[in-house]
Design an enzyme around this catalytic site. Structure first.
Site, PDB file in Angstrom:
ATOM      1  N   GLY A 114       2.829  -1.299   4.268  1.00 48.71           N
ATOM      2  CA  GLY A 114       2.851   0.126   3.945  1.00 48.71           C
ATOM      3  C   GLY A 114       4.255   0.590   3.627  1.00 48.71           C
ATOM      4  O   GLY A 114       4.776   0.385   2.525  1.00 48.71           O
ATOM      5  N   GLY A 115       4.917   1.193   4.600  1.00 44.00           N
ATOM      6  CA  GLY A 115       6.220   1.829   4.395  1.00 44.00           C
ATOM      7  C   GLY A 115       7.242   0.955   3.672  1.00 44.00           C
ATOM      8  O   GLY A 115       7.944   1.428   2.769  1.00 44.00           O
TER       9      GLY A 115
ATOM     10  N   HIS B 234      -9.352   1.003   5.123  1.00 43.10           N
ATOM     11  CA  HIS B 234      -8.063   1.192   5.799  1.00 43.10           C
ATOM     12  C   HIS B 234      -8.275   2.125   6.988  1.00 43.10           C
ATOM     13  O   HIS B 234      -9.087   3.049   6.926  1.00 43.10           O
ATOM     14  CB  HIS B 234      -7.043   1.778   4.819  1.00 43.10           C
ATOM     15  CG  HIS B 234      -5.645   1.765   5.366  1.00 43.10           C
ATOM     16  ND1 HIS B 234      -5.208   2.692   6.271  1.00 43.10           N
ATOM     17  CD2 HIS B 234      -4.609   0.919   5.150  1.00 43.10           C
ATOM     18  CE1 HIS B 234      -3.950   2.422   6.591  1.00 43.10           C
ATOM     19  NE2 HIS B 234      -3.561   1.343   5.923  1.00 43.10           N
TER      20      HIS B 234
ATOM     21  N   SER C 294       3.599  -2.607  10.227  1.00 40.22           N
ATOM     22  CA  SER C 294       5.047  -2.660  10.463  1.00 40.22           C
ATOM     23  C   SER C 294       5.686  -3.987  10.054  1.00 40.22           C
ATOM     24  O   SER C 294       6.603  -4.469  10.725  1.00 40.22           O
ATOM     25  CB  SER C 294       5.370  -2.320  11.930  1.00 40.22           C
ATOM     26  OG  SER C 294       5.002  -0.980  12.204  1.00 40.22           O
TER      27      SER C 294
ATOM     28  N   ASN D  33       0.869  -1.185   0.000  1.00 43.48           N
ATOM     29  CA  ASN D  33       0.000   0.000   0.000  1.00 43.48           C
ATOM     30  C   ASN D  33       0.903   1.232   0.000  1.00 43.48           C
ATOM     31  O   ASN D  33       1.502   1.560   1.017  1.00 43.48           O
ATOM     32  CB  ASN D  33      -0.880  -0.043   1.258  1.00 43.48           C
ATOM     33  CG  ASN D  33      -1.673   1.235   1.446  1.00 43.48           C
ATOM     34  OD1 ASN D  33      -1.789   2.060   0.535  1.00 43.48           O
ATOM     35  ND2 ASN D  33      -2.243   1.398   2.639  1.00 43.48           N
ATOM     36  N   TRP D  34       0.995   1.869  -1.153  1.00 40.34           N
ATOM     37  CA  TRP D  34       1.900   3.027  -1.257  1.00 40.34           C
ATOM     38  C   TRP D  34       1.315   4.288  -0.631  1.00 40.34           C
ATOM     39  O   TRP D  34       1.995   5.301  -0.533  1.00 40.34           O
ATOM     40  CB  TRP D  34       2.246   3.274  -2.741  1.00 40.34           C
ATOM     41  CG  TRP D  34       3.306   2.356  -3.266  1.00 40.34           C
ATOM     42  CD1 TRP D  34       3.778   1.220  -2.669  1.00 40.34           C
ATOM     43  CD2 TRP D  34       4.035   2.490  -4.488  1.00 40.34           C
ATOM     44  NE1 TRP D  34       4.754   0.645  -3.451  1.00 40.34           N
ATOM     45  CE2 TRP D  34       4.932   1.414  -4.569  1.00 40.34           C
ATOM     46  CE3 TRP D  34       4.011   3.422  -5.525  1.00 40.34           C
ATOM     47  CZ2 TRP D  34       5.810   1.235  -5.649  1.00 40.34           C
ATOM     48  CZ3 TRP D  34       4.871   3.249  -6.603  1.00 40.34           C
ATOM     49  CH2 TRP D  34       5.765   2.164  -6.653  1.00 40.34           C
ATOM     50  N   LYS D  35       0.051   4.233  -0.272  1.00 39.52           N
ATOM     51  CA  LYS D  35      -0.621   5.418   0.321  1.00 39.52           C
ATOM     52  C   LYS D  35      -0.403   6.634  -0.577  1.00 39.52           C
ATOM     53  O   LYS D  35      -0.342   6.490  -1.798  1.00 39.52           O
ATOM     54  CB  LYS D  35      -0.121   5.649   1.751  1.00 39.52           C
ATOM     55  CG  LYS D  35      -0.120   4.377   2.594  1.00 39.52           C
ATOM     56  CD  LYS D  35       0.093   4.653   4.037  1.00 39.52           C
ATOM     57  CE  LYS D  35       0.218   3.358   4.792  1.00 39.52           C
ATOM     58  NZ  LYS D  35       0.188   3.522   6.228  1.00 39.52           N
TER      59      LYS D  35
ATOM     60  N   GLU E 199      -6.695   4.526   8.007  1.00 35.74           N
ATOM     61  CA  GLU E 199      -6.503   5.957   7.694  1.00 35.74           C
ATOM     62  C   GLU E 199      -7.750   6.534   7.018  1.00 35.74           C
ATOM     63  O   GLU E 199      -8.048   7.720   7.174  1.00 35.74           O
ATOM     64  CB  GLU E 199      -5.241   6.129   6.840  1.00 35.74           C
ATOM     65  CG  GLU E 199      -3.982   5.915   7.684  1.00 35.74           C
ATOM     66  CD  GLU E 199      -2.776   5.408   6.923  1.00 35.74           C
ATOM     67  OE1 GLU E 199      -2.753   5.481   5.688  1.00 35.74           O
ATOM     68  OE2 GLU E 199      -1.834   4.920   7.586  1.00 35.74           O
TER      69      GLU E 199
ATOM     70  N   GLU F 101      -5.168  -5.329  10.548  1.00 33.88           N
ATOM     71  CA  GLU F 101      -4.143  -4.313  10.762  1.00 33.88           C
ATOM     72  C   GLU F 101      -4.402  -3.588  12.087  1.00 33.88           C
ATOM     73  O   GLU F 101      -5.231  -2.658  12.137  1.00 33.88           O
ATOM     74  CB  GLU F 101      -4.179  -3.283   9.630  1.00 33.88           C
ATOM     75  CG  GLU F 101      -3.919  -3.847   8.259  1.00 33.88           C
ATOM     76  CD  GLU F 101      -3.332  -2.799   7.327  1.00 33.88           C
ATOM     77  OE1 GLU F 101      -2.208  -2.999   6.868  1.00 33.88           O
ATOM     78  OE2 GLU F 101      -3.981  -1.768   7.110  1.00 33.88           O
TER      79      GLU F 101
ATOM     80  N   GLY G  46       2.737   1.833  10.774  1.00 37.24           N
ATOM     81  CA  GLY G  46       3.727   2.904  10.653  1.00 37.24           C
ATOM     82  C   GLY G  46       4.474   3.228  11.931  1.00 37.24           C
ATOM     83  O   GLY G  46       5.149   4.245  12.022  1.00 37.24           O
TER      84      GLY G  46
HETATM   85  C1  PEP Z   1      -0.644  -0.010   6.161  1.00 35.19           C
HETATM   86  O1  PEP Z   1      -0.800   1.192   6.225  1.00 35.19           O
HETATM   87  O2  PEP Z   1      -1.461  -0.718   5.569  1.00 35.19           O
HETATM   88  C2  PEP Z   1       0.545  -0.564   6.788  1.00 35.19           C
HETATM   89  C3  PEP Z   1       0.532  -1.820   7.083  1.00 35.19           C
HETATM   90  O3  PEP Z   1       1.570   0.308   7.033  1.00 35.19           O
HETATM   91  P1  PEP Z   1       3.038  -0.065   7.617  1.00 35.19           P
HETATM   92  O4  PEP Z   1       3.476  -1.333   6.965  1.00 35.19           O
HETATM   93  O5  PEP Z   1       3.887   1.109   7.237  1.00 35.19           O
HETATM   94  O6  PEP Z   1       2.876  -0.223   9.083  1.00 35.19           O
END
Ligand code: PEP
Length: 255
Positions: free
Chosen positions: A238-239, A102, A217, A15-17, A104, A172, A178
């Site tokens: 994500g990241g 999500h 994470s 997920n590049w957001k 967010e 999640e 994050g």
């Molecule tokens: C996400 O936002 O879906 C996510 C899992 O982020 P991260 O891996 O950066 O925690």
């Protein structure tokens, strides 16, 4: 319930957001090339870039195995909804899936379970797989509410008629997104087992075959441990999905 008797091909989705300019195309292309090699890990791999990148990425990766997805969608097919994107548009741009619910979106845009469910239904209408995100906050975990929250979100966000083909669940924990924090393997196992049980109760064989991703994470150095847990059928990343080397390091957990 421990290991699932059904063989489920894992999915690692990035997920590049709201990250990704033209300069990021090379990262996606590097992933596409690596996962298309004959000795690549036996997992489906997806990138969900910003909608602005989707059509070009579809073109530049079309002869590879990389799957592409959207990050959110409106419920309507088209119309007067400035700034929104419909699931049909995502499909037209080359997506096979879309993330809905999500945390967010839930926190930044006030999305509730019923909105998430409507988006998942719209995704199905367009022929996209809905990756439905659920997860507790730190406060909810702190007061022992995790499993109640998960069950409430599953019941409210997952539409009737969900199948293993049209639905993926992503657990999640909000506090793990994050932050560099992750639940213990026992905690992940407990939640994923409960999710599986809830899905099987409601959708029988389809619930048994549905993919349940862990997200929060996930990094190359913890992926092997997290992805080996019973009923964890992949990751939503994500990241660490923004750099091809990190993302491929996670996919490599399945090698
Ligand atoms: C996400 O936002 O879906 C996510 C899992 O982020 P991260 O891996 O950066 O925690």
């Amino acid at each position: 319930m421990t290991d699932n008797p059904v063989q489920i091909r894992p999915l690692v989705a990035g997920n590049w957001k709201m990250n990704g300019l033209k300069t990021a195309f090379s990262e996606a292309i590097a992933v596409a090339e690596a996962i298309s090699k004959p000795d690549a890990a036996p997992a489906d791999v997806m990138i969900c870039p910003p909608a602005t990148m989707l059509m070009v990425l579809t073109e530049v990766t079309h002869d590879h195995k990389l799957l592409l997805g959207g990050q959110d969608c409106h419920t309507a097919e088209s119309g007067a909804h400035t700034g929104d994107v419909s699931p049909e548009m995502l499909k037209d741009a080359g997506a096979t899936a879309v993330i809905v619910g999500h945390s967010e979106r839930r926190s930044d845009h006030g999305e509730l379970d019923r909105h998430v469910r409507a988006k998942a239904e719209a995704a199905r209408r367009a022929g996209l797989t809905a990756i439905i995100c659920i997860g507790e906050t730190a406060g909810e975990r702190g007061v022992g509410m995790t499993l109640d929250v998960i069950k409430r979100q599953l019941s409210g966000s997952v539409p009737d008629g969900a199948t293993a083909a049209n639905t993926v669940i992503a657990y999640e924990p909000v506090w793990a997104i994050g932050t560099g924090l992750t639940p213990t393997p026992d905690d992940v196992a407990e939640v994923h087992t409960e999710i599986r049980k809830t899905l099987v109760d409601r959708f029988q064989a389809e619930g048994q075959a549905m993919r349940i991703l862990y997200g929060g994470s996930v990094k190359p150095d913890n992926a092997k441990t997290l992805l080996a847990i019973a009923n964890v059928n992949g990751a939503l990343v994500g990241g660490a999905s923004l750099k091809a080397s990190d993302f491929l390091g996670i996919v490599a957990a399945y090698s």
